[in-house]
Design a protein around this motif. Structure first.
Motif, PDB file in Angstrom:
ATOM      1  N   PRO A 102      -3.773   8.612   4.694  1.00  0.00           N
ATOM      2  CA  PRO A 102      -3.474   7.310   4.082  1.00  0.00           C
ATOM      3  C   PRO A 102      -2.446   6.493   4.851  1.00  0.00           C
ATOM      4  O   PRO A 102      -2.324   5.288   4.637  1.00  0.00           O
ATOM      5  CB  PRO A 102      -2.935   7.685   2.697  1.00  0.00           C
ATOM      6  CG  PRO A 102      -2.414   9.080   2.855  1.00  0.00           C
ATOM      7  CD  PRO A 102      -3.284   9.734   3.882  1.00  0.00           C
ATOM      8  N   LEU A 103      -1.683   7.151   5.746  1.00  0.00           N
ATOM      9  CA  LEU A 103      -0.661   6.439   6.519  1.00  0.00           C
ATOM     10  C   LEU A 103      -0.658   6.972   7.948  1.00  0.00           C
ATOM     11  O   LEU A 103       0.047   7.923   8.274  1.00  0.00           O
ATOM     12  CB  LEU A 103       0.717   6.603   5.874  1.00  0.00           C
ATOM     13  CG  LEU A 103       1.889   5.937   6.592  1.00  0.00           C
ATOM     14  CD1 LEU A 103       1.671   4.431   6.703  1.00  0.00           C
ATOM     15  CD2 LEU A 103       3.205   6.236   5.867  1.00  0.00           C
ATOM     16  N   VAL A 104      -1.465   6.353   8.797  1.00  0.00           N
ATOM     17  CA  VAL A 104      -1.495   6.723  10.202  1.00  0.00           C
ATOM     18  C   VAL A 104      -0.357   5.996  10.910  1.00  0.00           C
ATOM     19  O   VAL A 104      -0.259   4.766  10.852  1.00  0.00           O
ATOM     20  CB  VAL A 104      -2.846   6.351  10.850  1.00  0.00           C
ATOM     21  CG1 VAL A 104      -2.829   6.666  12.340  1.00  0.00           C
ATOM     22  CG2 VAL A 104      -3.984   7.093  10.164  1.00  0.00           C
ATOM     23  N   ILE A 105       0.519   6.745  11.545  1.00  0.00           N
ATOM     24  CA  ILE A 105       1.671   6.159  12.226  1.00  0.00           C
ATOM     25  C   ILE A 105       1.293   5.891  13.684  1.00  0.00           C
ATOM     26  O   ILE A 105       1.183   6.810  14.487  1.00  0.00           O
ATOM     27  CB  ILE A 105       2.904   7.080  12.160  1.00  0.00           C
ATOM     28  CG1 ILE A 105       3.198   7.494  10.722  1.00  0.00           C
ATOM     29  CG2 ILE A 105       4.104   6.387  12.804  1.00  0.00           C
ATOM     30  CD1 ILE A 105       3.585   6.365   9.808  1.00  0.00           C
ATOM     31  N   ARG A 106       1.094   4.632  14.011  1.00  0.00           N
ATOM     32  CA  ARG A 106       0.757   4.248  15.378  1.00  0.00           C
ATOM     33  C   ARG A 106       1.977   3.796  16.169  1.00  0.00           C
ATOM     34  O   ARG A 106       1.996   3.876  17.395  1.00  0.00           O
ATOM     35  CB  ARG A 106      -0.296   3.133  15.361  1.00  0.00           C
ATOM     36  CG  ARG A 106      -1.625   3.557  14.740  1.00  0.00           C
ATOM     37  CD  ARG A 106      -2.652   2.450  14.829  1.00  0.00           C
ATOM     38  NE  ARG A 106      -3.948   2.892  14.347  1.00  0.00           N
ATOM     39  CZ  ARG A 106      -4.334   2.827  13.081  1.00  0.00           C
ATOM     40  NH1 ARG A 106      -3.505   2.325  12.176  1.00  0.00           N
ATOM     41  NH2 ARG A 106      -5.519   3.250  12.723  1.00  0.00           N
ATOM     42  N   LYS A 107       2.984   3.290  15.452  1.00  0.00           N
ATOM     43  CA  LYS A 107       4.178   2.797  16.124  1.00  0.00           C
ATOM     44  C   LYS A 107       5.366   2.995  15.212  1.00  0.00           C
ATOM     45  O   LYS A 107       5.303   2.674  14.024  1.00  0.00           O
ATOM     46  CB  LYS A 107       4.023   1.318  16.487  1.00  0.00           C
ATOM     47  CG  LYS A 107       5.169   0.766  17.332  1.00  0.00           C
ATOM     48  CD  LYS A 107       4.917  -0.695  17.697  1.00  0.00           C
ATOM     49  CE  LYS A 107       6.058  -1.233  18.555  1.00  0.00           C
ATOM     50  NZ  LYS A 107       5.889  -2.669  18.864  1.00  0.00           N
ATOM     51  N   LEU A 108       6.466   3.496  15.776  1.00  0.00           N
ATOM     52  CA  LEU A 108       7.654   3.794  14.983  1.00  0.00           C
ATOM     53  C   LEU A 108       8.883   3.447  15.809  1.00  0.00           C
ATOM     54  O   LEU A 108       9.073   4.008  16.894  1.00  0.00           O
ATOM     55  CB  LEU A 108       7.652   5.269  14.595  1.00  0.00           C
ATOM     56  CG  LEU A 108       8.684   5.752  13.581  1.00  0.00           C
ATOM     57  CD1 LEU A 108       8.456   5.115  12.220  1.00  0.00           C
ATOM     58  CD2 LEU A 108       8.616   7.267  13.449  1.00  0.00           C
ATOM     59  N   ASP A 109       9.693   2.526  15.318  1.00  0.00           N
ATOM     60  CA  ASP A 109      10.853   2.064  16.077  1.00  0.00           C
ATOM     61  C   ASP A 109      12.107   2.076  15.216  1.00  0.00           C
ATOM     62  O   ASP A 109      12.078   1.617  14.070  1.00  0.00           O
ATOM     63  CB  ASP A 109      10.634   0.638  16.591  1.00  0.00           C
ATOM     64  CG  ASP A 109       9.466   0.542  17.562  1.00  0.00           C
ATOM     65  OD1 ASP A 109       9.473   1.281  18.554  1.00  0.00           O
ATOM     66  OD2 ASP A 109       8.549  -0.259  17.301  1.00  0.00           O
ATOM     67  N   PHE A 110      13.191   2.599  15.795  1.00  0.00           N
ATOM     68  CA  PHE A 110      14.491   2.523  15.136  1.00  0.00           C
ATOM     69  C   PHE A 110      15.039   1.118  15.308  1.00  0.00           C
ATOM     70  O   PHE A 110      15.168   0.613  16.436  1.00  0.00           O
ATOM     71  CB  PHE A 110      15.446   3.545  15.736  1.00  0.00           C
ATOM     72  CG  PHE A 110      16.837   3.508  15.168  1.00  0.00           C
ATOM     73  CD1 PHE A 110      17.045   3.610  13.801  1.00  0.00           C
ATOM     74  CD2 PHE A 110      17.940   3.367  16.002  1.00  0.00           C
ATOM     75  CE1 PHE A 110      18.327   3.579  13.274  1.00  0.00           C
ATOM     76  CE2 PHE A 110      19.226   3.336  15.489  1.00  0.00           C
ATOM     77  CZ  PHE A 110      19.410   3.439  14.111  1.00  0.00           C
ATOM     78  N   MET A 111      15.369   0.462  14.197  1.00  0.00           N
ATOM     79  CA  MET A 111      15.817  -0.926  14.235  1.00  0.00           C
ATOM     80  C   MET A 111      17.332  -1.044  14.285  1.00  0.00           C
ATOM     81  O   MET A 111      17.865  -2.054  14.728  1.00  0.00           O
ATOM     82  CB  MET A 111      15.279  -1.679  13.014  1.00  0.00           C
ATOM     83  CG  MET A 111      13.768  -1.635  12.900  1.00  0.00           C
ATOM     84  SD  MET A 111      13.169  -2.312  11.327  1.00  0.00           S
ATOM     85  CE  MET A 111      13.460  -4.066  11.597  1.00  0.00           C
ATOM     86  N   GLY A 112      18.045  -0.012  13.806  1.00  0.00           N
ATOM     87  CA  GLY A 112      19.494  -0.040  13.818  1.00  0.00           C
ATOM     88  C   GLY A 112      20.081   0.377  12.486  1.00  0.00           C
ATOM     89  O   GLY A 112      19.373   0.534  11.490  1.00  0.00           O
ATOM     90  N   PRO A 113      21.420   0.554  12.440  1.00  0.00           N
ATOM     91  CA  PRO A 113      22.095   0.986  11.219  1.00  0.00           C
ATOM     92  C   PRO A 113      22.854  -0.162  10.545  1.00  0.00           C
ATOM     93  O   PRO A 113      23.269  -1.120  11.198  1.00  0.00           O
ATOM     94  CB  PRO A 113      23.074   2.030  11.739  1.00  0.00           C
ATOM     95  CG  PRO A 113      23.485   1.480  13.082  1.00  0.00           C
ATOM     96  CD  PRO A 113      22.305   0.720  13.630  1.00  0.00           C
ATOM     97  N   MET A 114      23.048  -0.001   9.254  1.00  0.00           N
ATOM     98  CA  MET A 114      23.891  -0.903   8.474  1.00  0.00           C
ATOM     99  C   MET A 114      25.059  -0.079   7.957  1.00  0.00           C
ATOM    100  O   MET A 114      24.886   0.872   7.205  1.00  0.00           O
ATOM    101  CB  MET A 114      23.090  -1.491   7.309  1.00  0.00           C
ATOM    102  CG  MET A 114      23.869  -2.402   6.386  1.00  0.00           C
ATOM    103  SD  MET A 114      22.777  -3.006   5.041  1.00  0.00           S
ATOM    104  CE  MET A 114      23.924  -4.020   4.107  1.00  0.00           C
TER     105      MET A 114
END
Length: 220
Positions: free
Chosen positions: A18-30
């Motif tokens: 149900p959730l194919v991960i094609r792209k995964l990026d760390f955006m940063g911390p808060m």
């Protein structure tokens, strides 16, 4: 390069992911409630739980990556909200763990405004996945968090972690106990094992459903 490792080959009769991960990026911390955070333009799903509930392991299994979320030997170390872009379509939000006894009360008190402030104000938040340790049931902090989410009227998915530590009979009993303690039906709890992967697709499907929904927040 497009990641096709999770796609079902033609003719394969296994259930579709149900959730194919094609792209995964760390955006940063808060790090603080008034500090930097990624621009809120996509649906967000947050993950909440005690520091030793197995959240990092669950996230790694969910996205099918071995080192996506760091698994620390010292629960309670993460003090920031971390944002990850999934397939350029929605944002996965990893909230700091709470309730670890060896962390000072002052430090724990610092995290509460950060977590609650984010949950109260993030305009694109679609819901929260609340993790409960299946072995021990909901802690007072878990109940407090769920009460807070109910106050916000935030859609909430409950996942019971570390089910591989229990026998089938014990798991059935524990899920019933957790459901009774939280006032929900047993089918509203997703049993999850980061070791065996059980519950991964059920949780992934619930997240996809959350992302597809409009924000529950009333327009200001």
């Amino acid at each position: 390069m497009r990641d096709t490792s999770d796609e079902t080959p033609p003719g394969d009769e296994r259930p579709r992911d149900p959730l194919v991960i094609r792209k995964l990026d760390f955006m940063g911390p808060m790090a603080t409630i008034d500090g930097w955070r990624p621009e809120s333009t996509r649906p967000e799903v947050a993950f909440s739980g005690r520091s030793n509930v197995g959240k990092s392991s669950l996230l790694n299994k969910l996205v099918r990556r071995k080192a996506f979320a760091r698994v620390s030997n010292t629960p309670g170390r993460t003090r920031e909200i971390n944002f990850f872009s999934v397939n350029d379509t929605f944002t996965l939000v990893d909230l700091p763990g709470y309730g670890y006894a060896r962390i000072s009360k002052d430090r724990r008190a610092e995290w509460r405004p950060l977590i609650e402030g984010f949950l109260r104000t993030s305009p694109e938040l679609r819901g929260v996945v609340q993790l409960i340790d299946a072995r021990h049931g909901p802690s007072p902090e878990d109940v407090q968090m769920l009460d807070f989410l109910a106050e916000l009227e935030a859609p909430t998915v409950i996942a019971a972690t570390k089910i591989d530590k229990l026998s089938r009979a014990a798991l059935t009993k524990q899920i019933a106990t957790i459901a009774e303690a939280l006032g929900v039906d047993t089918d509203q709890i997703i049993p999850f094992s980061a070791v065996t992967g059980e519950g991964r697709d059920e949780l992934a499907a619930a997240i996809v459903e959350l992302v597809s929904q409009p924000s529950w927040r009333a327009p200001e």
